[in-house]
Design a protein around this motif. Structure first.
Motif, short mmCIF file in Angstrom:
data_model
loop_
_atom_site.label_atom_id
_atom_site.label_comp_id
_atom_site.label_asym_id
_atom_site.label_seq_id
_atom_site.Cartn_x
_atom_site.Cartn_y
_atom_site.Cartn_z
N HIS A 1 42.44 61.37 24.53
CA HIS A 1 43.63 61.02 23.96
C HIS A 1 44.83 60.41 24.95
O HIS A 1 45.49 59.89 24.53
CB HIS A 1 44.30 62.37 23.35
CG HIS A 1 43.32 62.91 22.52
ND1 HIS A 1 43.19 62.39 20.91
CD2 HIS A 1 42.39 63.74 22.03
CE1 HIS A 1 42.28 63.02 20.19
NE2 HIS A 1 41.79 63.97 20.90
N ILE A 2 44.64 60.54 26.34
CA ILE A 2 45.68 59.96 26.94
C ILE A 2 45.16 58.47 26.91
O ILE A 2 46.30 57.76 27.19
CB ILE A 2 45.43 60.52 28.60
CG1 ILE A 2 45.90 61.93 28.21
CG2 ILE A 2 46.41 59.99 29.39
CD1 ILE A 2 47.37 62.46 27.95
N PHE A 3 44.14 57.94 26.83
CA PHE A 3 43.88 56.54 26.79
C PHE A 3 44.45 56.07 25.96
O PHE A 3 44.83 55.05 25.64
CB PHE A 3 42.27 56.37 26.79
CG PHE A 3 41.45 56.73 27.91
CD1 PHE A 3 42.30 56.34 29.39
CD2 PHE A 3 40.32 57.57 27.84
CE1 PHE A 3 41.41 56.73 30.37
CE2 PHE A 3 39.78 57.92 29.07
CZ PHE A 3 40.28 57.52 30.38
N ILE A 4 44.45 56.88 24.46
CA ILE A 4 45.09 56.32 23.38
C ILE A 4 46.69 56.16 23.64
O ILE A 4 47.22 55.07 23.12
CB ILE A 4 44.89 57.39 22.13
CG1 ILE A 4 43.40 57.31 21.65
CG2 ILE A 4 45.80 57.10 20.77
CD1 ILE A 4 42.85 58.43 20.96
N LEU B 1 33.86 53.96 20.26
CA LEU B 1 34.99 53.29 19.59
C LEU B 1 36.49 53.02 20.45
O LEU B 1 37.16 52.06 19.94
CB LEU B 1 35.20 54.19 18.22
CG LEU B 1 36.17 53.53 17.29
CD1 LEU B 1 35.96 52.30 16.65
CD2 LEU B 1 36.24 54.80 16.03
N ASP B 2 36.71 54.02 21.24
CA ASP B 2 37.84 53.85 21.83
C ASP B 2 38.18 52.54 22.67
O ASP B 2 39.11 52.18 22.80
CB ASP B 2 38.55 55.22 22.56
CG ASP B 2 38.92 56.49 21.76
OD1 ASP B 2 39.10 55.90 20.41
OD2 ASP B 2 38.84 57.56 21.91
N SER B 3 37.15 52.24 23.48
CA SER B 3 37.02 51.24 24.12
C SER B 3 37.17 49.81 23.41
O SER B 3 37.85 49.00 23.76
CB SER B 3 35.54 51.17 24.88
OG SER B 3 35.44 52.24 25.61
N ASP C 1 43.73 47.69 32.85
CA ASP C 1 43.66 48.97 33.37
C ASP C 1 42.73 50.10 32.80
O ASP C 1 41.88 50.70 33.08
CB ASP C 1 44.88 49.37 34.18
CG ASP C 1 45.21 48.47 35.44
OD1 ASP C 1 44.57 47.58 35.72
OD2 ASP C 1 46.33 48.59 35.71
N THR C 2 43.49 50.30 31.68
CA THR C 2 43.01 51.26 30.69
C THR C 2 41.61 51.08 30.32
O THR C 2 40.69 52.01 30.37
CB THR C 2 43.87 51.58 29.37
OG1 THR C 2 45.21 51.70 29.89
CG2 THR C 2 43.28 52.59 28.56
N LEU C 3 41.29 49.92 29.95
CA LEU C 3 39.93 49.57 29.60
C LEU C 3 38.79 49.98 30.64
O LEU C 3 37.95 50.54 30.45
CB LEU C 3 39.81 48.30 29.30
CG LEU C 3 38.41 47.56 28.53
CD1 LEU C 3 38.10 48.56 27.22
CD2 LEU C 3 38.35 46.14 28.16
N ILE C 4 39.28 49.54 31.88
CA ILE C 4 38.12 49.75 32.85
C ILE C 4 38.09 51.42 33.12
O ILE C 4 36.83 51.67 33.23
CB ILE C 4 38.83 49.15 34.27
CG1 ILE C 4 38.94 47.49 34.14
CG2 ILE C 4 38.01 49.87 35.42
CD1 ILE C 4 39.48 47.03 35.19
N ARG C 5 39.21 52.00 33.04
CA ARG C 5 39.00 53.56 33.11
C ARG C 5 38.22 53.96 31.83
O ARG C 5 37.46 55.13 32.29
CB ARG C 5 40.24 54.28 33.43
CG ARG C 5 40.80 53.90 34.75
CD ARG C 5 42.23 54.50 35.02
NE ARG C 5 42.59 55.69 34.69
CZ ARG C 5 43.35 56.33 33.50
NH1 ARG C 5 43.98 55.23 32.80
NH2 ARG C 5 43.23 57.40 33.27
N ARG C 6 38.52 53.81 30.93
CA ARG C 6 38.04 54.09 29.54
C ARG C 6 36.41 54.05 29.76
O ARG C 6 35.75 54.71 29.31
CB ARG C 6 38.77 53.42 28.58
CG ARG C 6 38.35 54.06 27.20
CD ARG C 6 38.92 53.65 26.11
NE ARG C 6 40.16 54.42 26.01
CZ ARG C 6 41.00 54.07 24.94
NH1 ARG C 6 40.80 53.47 23.79
NH2 ARG C 6 42.14 54.90 24.70
N LYS C 7 36.19 52.67 30.01
CA LYS C 7 34.60 52.30 30.00
C LYS C 7 33.84 53.29 30.90
O LYS C 7 32.72 53.74 30.87
CB LYS C 7 34.31 50.91 30.48
CG LYS C 7 34.55 49.97 29.24
CD LYS C 7 34.39 48.42 29.72
CE LYS C 7 34.45 47.52 28.56
NZ LYS C 7 34.12 46.15 28.98
#
Length: 118
Positions: free
Chosen positions: A62-65, A103-105, A89-95
Motif C-alpha cells: 500500500h505504500i507503493f500506492i 496489477l500495481d506495477s 524509482d517506485t516501479l523498480i522497487r515494486r517490480k
C-alpha cells in the motif's frame, strides 16, 4: 470524518495498528487530491511515506500506492520530470517485490503514460 478517525488512532497509539493509521492519513490525502488541493495532498502523502519508514512499513504494497499518488499530485503541480523520476524509482522497487506482472506495477506504468500525455 477521516480526520476524526485519524485523530482517534493517533491518540490510541496502539502497537500493530500503524498501517491503519497510514491508511487513514492516505485517505485524507486522496480526498485533497480529488478536491484538486494538490499541494495539501502532496504534503499529506509525504507524511504517510515518512511515517511508513518510521514504522518500517516502507515496502508494504500500500505504500507503493502512496508513492504513485504523491507523484501524481506533484505532476498536477506542473513538476512532471520530478513525478516521472518518483514513478521510475517506485516501479523498480515494486517490480522487485511484487513482480513485473502485478496489477500495481501496471498501474505505475499507466500513471507514467498519463503524465507523458500531458
Amino acid at each position: 470524518l477521516f480526520t476524526q478517525v485519524l485523530d482517534t488512532r493517533l491518540q490510541a497509539g496502539r502497537e500493530g495498528h500503524q498501517i491503519h493509521t497510514l491508511y487513514d492519513l492516505s485517505h485524507i490525502a486522496t480526498s485533497r487530491l480529488l478536491q484538486q488541493r494538490h499541494p495539501e495532498a502532496e504534503l499529506l502523502y509525504r507524511e504517510v511515506l515518512a511515517r511508513s519508514k518510521v514504522f518500517k512499513l516502507d515496502e508494504h504494497p500500500h505504500i507503493f500506492i502512496t508513492e504513485k499518488n504523491v507523484a501524481i499530485s506533484v505532476a498536477y503541480q506542473g513538476r512532471s520530470e520530478e513525478a516521472m523520476e518518483m514513478l521510475r524509482d517506485t516501479l523498480i522497487r515494486r517490480k522487485k517485490i511484487l513482480g513485473d506482472q502485478h496489477l500495481d506495477s501496471v498501474k505505475i506504468i499507466s500513471a507514467m503514460a498519463g503524465i507523458l500525455r500531458h
